[in-house]
Structures are given as C-alpha cells and as structure tokens.
Design a protein around this motif. Structure first.
Motif, mmCIF file in Angstrom:
data_model
loop_
_atom_site.group_PDB
_atom_site.id
_atom_site.type_symbol
_atom_site.label_atom_id
_atom_site.label_comp_id
_atom_site.label_asym_id
_atom_site.label_seq_id
_atom_site.Cartn_x
_atom_site.Cartn_y
_atom_site.Cartn_z
ATOM 1 N N UNK A 141 0.823 -1.211 0.000
ATOM 2 C CA UNK A 141 0.000 0.000 0.000
ATOM 3 C C UNK A 141 0.858 1.263 0.000
ATOM 4 N N UNK A 142 2.154 1.097 0.115
ATOM 5 C CA UNK A 142 3.060 2.240 0.104
ATOM 6 C C UNK A 142 2.973 2.968 -1.234
ATOM 7 N N UNK A 143 2.645 4.266 -1.163
ATOM 8 C CA UNK A 143 2.450 5.056 -2.375
ATOM 9 C C UNK A 143 2.173 6.495 -1.983
ATOM 10 N N UNK A 144 2.158 7.327 -2.994
ATOM 11 C CA UNK A 144 1.683 8.698 -2.839
ATOM 12 C C UNK A 144 0.201 8.690 -3.169
ATOM 13 N N UNK A 145 -0.601 9.148 -2.219
ATOM 14 C CA UNK A 145 -2.050 9.106 -2.368
ATOM 15 C C UNK A 145 -2.578 10.481 -2.753
ATOM 16 N N UNK A 146 -3.406 10.500 -3.794
ATOM 17 C CA UNK A 146 -3.969 11.741 -4.303
ATOM 18 C C UNK A 146 -5.490 11.725 -4.172
ATOM 19 N N UNK A 147 -6.041 12.858 -3.765
ATOM 20 C CA UNK A 147 -7.486 12.994 -3.858
ATOM 21 C C UNK A 147 -7.799 13.785 -5.128
ATOM 22 N N UNK A 148 -8.988 13.571 -5.641
ATOM 23 C CA UNK A 148 -9.364 14.192 -6.898
ATOM 24 C C UNK A 148 -10.857 14.476 -6.917
ATOM 25 N N UNK A 149 -11.209 15.537 -7.629
ATOM 26 C CA UNK A 149 -12.606 15.925 -7.794
ATOM 27 C C UNK A 149 -12.989 15.751 -9.257
ATOM 28 N N UNK A 150 -14.157 15.198 -9.476
ATOM 29 C CA UNK A 150 -14.549 14.843 -10.837
ATOM 30 C C UNK A 150 -15.006 16.044 -11.650
ATOM 31 N N UNK A 151 -14.768 15.929 -12.954
ATOM 32 C CA UNK A 151 -15.306 16.892 -13.906
ATOM 33 C C UNK A 151 -16.613 16.374 -14.487
ATOM 34 N N UNK A 152 -16.837 15.086 -14.331
ATOM 35 C CA UNK A 152 -18.005 14.438 -14.924
ATOM 36 C C UNK A 152 -18.979 13.999 -13.841
ATOM 37 N N UNK A 153 -20.244 14.008 -14.178
ATOM 38 C CA UNK A 153 -21.269 13.518 -13.259
ATOM 39 C C UNK A 153 -21.646 12.068 -13.545
ATOM 40 N N UNK A 154 -21.008 11.469 -14.545
ATOM 41 C CA UNK A 154 -21.362 10.118 -14.974
ATOM 42 C C UNK A 154 -20.754 9.093 -14.032
ATOM 43 N N UNK A 155 -21.576 8.260 -13.443
ATOM 44 C CA UNK A 155 -21.115 7.272 -12.480
ATOM 45 C C UNK A 155 -20.294 6.169 -13.153
ATOM 46 N N UNK A 156 -20.640 5.816 -14.361
ATOM 47 C CA UNK A 156 -19.979 4.682 -15.014
ATOM 48 C C UNK A 156 -18.496 4.935 -15.258
#
Length: 125
Positions: free
Chosen positions: A89-104
């Motif tokens: 699990x060692x890694x650099x973790x990024x959070x992100x906000x979507x540009x799309x509203x599409x769930x798929x």
C-alpha cells in the motif's frame, strides 16, 4: 476548487491510517470524489470513489474490505480510512474531484480535473 490532502505517514503492516482531503474555493457537494495512488515506478491507480451525494462508494477490487471512503459535504472534506495496511500500500495518495457527473466513469483518471498535491503513505513490514 483546490484540494489539500493530509494524514499520510509511516505505519506498520496491519496498522491503520486515515487520509483527509479538504477543499477550498468551491463546494465539493456537486462533484464525485476519489482517491488514487501512485507507487514509485508505477502508474497512478484507482483506489476508491464516492458519489457526490455520498450514497454510493466504489473500490478497487483488491482493496475492498480494507479501505473505506467517506465524505462530509458540510465540512467540504473527503476521507479514506485505511485498515490492515500492507507494504504494497506504500504510495503517494492523491485525492481528486470529478469533472463528470457520470457514475460509469468514476474509476477513470480522465474523469477528474482537480487534484490534490498527494500525501505519502509508507507501510513497513
């Protein structure tokens, strides 16, 4: 919207960490949110995502059962609770906000247009 990830650090195998992603500038409530991670020498990969309502969560198959994503729209913050951590699990973790509203497409990197700076998670064996 600007994202600030925090909560990373050093943990022992089997331990837990909780990552936070705080947003400023605009509310997160209209966006799906996700966590991705990138280990050295590897491509960035999907970890988990949560729908903008908070009603549905999605996980990488290999992480299901150990990680939990949640959000508090009132606090404009998204969380990633990581339990039973493993060295892989060692890694650099990024959070992100979507540009799309599409769930798929919620697992796709291309769906996200706002990224935090990353927080390092290191798990020792």
């Amino acid at each position: 919207v600007q994202l600030q990830a925090s909560g990373g650090g050093l943990a022992q195998a089997g331990g837990s960490l909780r990552l936070s992603c705080a947003a400023s500038g605009r509310t997160l409530s209209s966006r799906h949110m996700a966590w991705f991670r990138q280990a050295p020498g590897k491509e960035r990969e999907f970890v988990a995502a949560i729908a903008r309502s908070g009603g549905s969560a999605y996980y990488a198959d290999s992480l299901k059962g150990r990680f939990t994503i949640s959000r508090d729209n009132a606090k404009n913050t998204v969380y990633l609770q990581m339990n039973s951590l493993k060295p892989e699990d060692t890694a650099l973790y990024y959070c992100a906000a979507s540009a799309s509203s599409i769930i798929s497409t919620i697992r796709r990197i291309s769906s996200y247009d706002r990224w935090g700076q990353g927080t390092q998670v290191t798990v020792s064996s």
